[in-house]
Design an enzyme around this catalytic site. Structure first.
Site, PDB file in Angstrom:
ATOM      1  N   LYS A 131       0.879  -1.183   0.199  1.00 25.59           N
ATOM      2  CA  LYS A 131       0.146   0.066  -0.151  1.00 25.59           C
ATOM      3  C   LYS A 131       0.711   1.243  -0.062  1.00 25.59           C
ATOM      4  O   LYS A 131       1.992   1.371   0.683  1.00 25.59           O
ATOM      5  CB  LYS A 131      -1.103   0.131   1.253  1.00 25.59           C
ATOM      6  CG  LYS A 131      -2.124   0.874   1.166  1.00 25.59           C
ATOM      7  CD  LYS A 131      -3.339  -0.136   0.490  1.00 25.59           C
ATOM      8  CE  LYS A 131      -4.407   0.574   0.103  1.00 25.59           C
ATOM      9  NZ  LYS A 131      -5.683  -0.610  -0.206  1.00 25.59           N
ATOM     10  N   ASP A 153      -7.159   4.111  -4.472  1.00 23.93           N
ATOM     11  CA  ASP A 153      -7.477   4.049  -3.009  1.00 23.93           C
ATOM     12  C   ASP A 153      -8.341   5.033  -2.529  1.00 23.93           C
ATOM     13  O   ASP A 153      -8.768   6.256  -3.578  1.00 23.93           O
ATOM     14  CB  ASP A 153      -6.750   3.523  -1.972  1.00 23.93           C
ATOM     15  CG  ASP A 153      -7.266   2.969  -0.680  1.00 23.93           C
ATOM     16  OD1 ASP A 153      -7.651   1.846  -0.618  1.00 23.93           O
ATOM     17  OD2 ASP A 153      -7.560   3.685   0.363  1.00 23.93           O
TER      18      ASP A 153
HETATM   19  N1  GLU Z   1      -7.457  -0.021  -2.801  1.00 18.08           N
HETATM   20  C1  GLU Z   1      -8.068  -1.156  -3.193  1.00 18.08           C
HETATM   21  C2  GLU Z   1      -8.095  -2.240  -1.973  1.00 18.08           C
HETATM   22  O1  GLU Z   1      -8.049  -1.706  -0.765  1.00 18.08           O
HETATM   23  C3  GLU Z   1      -7.618  -1.814  -4.452  1.00 18.08           C
HETATM   24  C4  GLU Z   1      -6.187  -2.195  -4.710  1.00 18.08           C
HETATM   25  C5  GLU Z   1      -5.788  -2.470  -6.132  1.00 18.08           C
HETATM   26  O2  GLU Z   1      -6.533  -2.614  -6.885  1.00 18.08           O
HETATM   27  O3  GLU Z   1      -4.595  -2.978  -6.056  1.00 18.08           O
HETATM   28  O4  GLU Z   1      -8.142  -3.579  -2.433  1.00 18.08           O
END
Ligand code: GLU
Length: 448
Positions: free
Chosen positions: A124, A164
């Site tokens: 992340k 996100d």
């Molecule tokens: N931010 C999204 C999650 O919490 C998507 C992450 C992504 O697609 O890599 O899963």
């Protein structure tokens, strides 16, 4: 395993990271039994290696605003674990972002990605930059400055960021553009890209649709139909809106939405026309829920600076805003109102106290790492399409998404079913299934 000693040690080493500790504590308490069953895990200190991120990259992002002022934000990428595939996870731009929040999200992402059945590790990233009120050019300059620091650390087989909170197609487009310029390569290093340059159909819808598919699987275990059910949603971003859209399509009633300024409650449910309006307001004009509530004051109630939970009467709750947005008192209010299922669209929206309430009442409760995994799943499908240099039809992607959500549900049932009863502890099931795949891969790869 001495759970308490392990967590105390983590608290001592990372004293100012409450969200990170909260996420670890929840997983550790779910997997303690299974961890103890295989002494080989302990011999290689697997738990500590799984809980502490592989690597954290942090940097200053300097950019120039529209008035010529130089502004500085913090930028981070937490590469948590790549035992089962390249690091993968979104980027969050929000004033609240700090290392504790990104470490909790990267940790959660590792288990979520493991559940998807696809080959993706967990990561992340983000910044305390707030896109709110910024011009398009300011957003672009910030995204470019952010990627200018990060581009060496990511790549299609290394680490694949996505969106996100605060990062949607616009931001991903600007980040991808700068990444492409720096590397001189056109690769699938970001997901959530625009459809014209490698994005996948159904990616914007995927988290919300996936959560509804997961909910349908849960309801089916108790023979309950979704039709006519009253569903309380929080948030009004991409996850909340596509959750609402799918619910309306399936004949459910959407009785609330919210944003950071407050909540709108629609006791009779959103009509399709009202949904189209709020969708346009939020996606095209970046407007506020209060504007929508004011316009429909005859059929809506608006609660300034409040979450919807204590003001709705709902059969189902789908918290889709942010972490720790639903506490034990909210949970009690929902249960008193007759709530029978909670399916999390956001990451860790329910506090530990709220989860205890839901589980004590033995209602259907699905944690975000299972229920909201549809988004990253379609990111995984976007990576697959990019590698093949092909585009799949919306129908194909949607069918795969349904299959993946059904598979995640089956994993939760397999590992979460309580002996001698029909009750499924989806939290324990998701944590155990997610853990086992990553743990097996880590064991096979040695101490790295
Ligand atoms: N931010 C999204 C999650 O919490 C998507 C992450 C992504 O697609 O890599 O899963």
């Amino acid at each position: 395993m001495d759970e308490k000693a392990f967590l105390d040690d983590l608290r001592r080493r990372f004293p100012h990271e409450p969200e990170y500790i909260q996420a670890v504590e929840e997983v550790v308490s779910s997997i303690a039994d299974i961890y103890d069953r295989y002494p080989a895990f302990k011999r290689v200190n697997l738990l500590e290696r799984l809980c502490i991120p592989d690597r954290i990259i942090s940097f200053r992002v300097s950019w120039v605003d529209d008035h010529g002022n130089v502004r500085n934000n913090m930028g981070y990428r937490v590469q948590h674990n790549n035992a089962i595939g390249p690091y993968k996870g979104g980027i969050r731009f929000h004033s609240s972002v700090n290392l504790s929040i990104l470490k909790f999200l990267a940790f959660e992402q590792t288990f979520k990605n493991s559940l998807t059945t696809l080959a993706m590790g967990g990561a992340k990233g983000g910044s305390d930059f707030s896109p709110r009120g910024k011009s398009d050019m300011e957003i672009m300059r910030f995204c470019q400055a952010f990627v200018n620091e990060l581009w060496r650390q990511i790549g299609p087989d290394t680490d694949v960021p996505a969106g996100d909170i605060g990062v949607g197609a616009r931001e991903v487009g600007y980040m991808f553009g700068w990444y492409k310029k720096m590397t001189r390569e056109f690769t699938g290093t970001f997901t959530g890209k625009g459809l014209d340059f490698g994005g996948s159909l159904v990616r914007p819808e995927a988290t919300g649709y996936g959560n509804v598919y997961f909910l349908l699987n849960m309801l089916a275990t108790r023979g309950i139909s979704l039709e006519g059910k009253r569903v309380a949603i929080s948030g009004s971003g991409n996850v909340a809106l596509y959750t609402a859209q799918k619910l309306l399509e399936l004949g459910a009633k959407v009785v609330s939405l919210s944003d950071s300024d407050g909540s709108v409650v629609i006791p009779e449910g959103l009509t399709q026309e009202m949904f189209d309006e709020v969708f346009e307001l939020k996606t095209l004009f970046r407007g506020r829920i209060s504007e929508f509530a004011e316009k429909h004051a005859d059929v809506c109630e608006y609660y300034r600076r409040e979450r919807p939970w204590r003001h709705v009467k709902a059969d189902i709750a789908m918290p889709s805003a942010t972490q720790n947005e639903l506490d034990a008192d909210d949970a009690r209010a929902l249960l008193e109102g007759g709530c029978i299922a909670v399916s999390e669209g956001a990451n860790m929206p329910s506090t530990p106290g709220a989860i205890r309430e839901f589980q004590a009442a033995r209602i259907l409760y699905a944690p975000g790492k299972a229920a909201n995994a549809g988004g990253v799943s379609v990111s995984g499908l976007e990576m697959a399409q990019n590698s093949q240099k092909l585009t799949w039809s919306a129908e194909e992607v949607d069918n795969r998404l349904r299959e993946i959500m059904a598979d995640i549900h089956a994993q939760c049932v397999r590992y979460g079913k309580e002996d001698g009863s029909d009750y499924v502890d989806y939290l324990r099931g998701a944590n155990t299934a997610g853990f086992l795949k990553v743990a097996r891969a880590m064991m096979a790869q040695g101490v790295v």
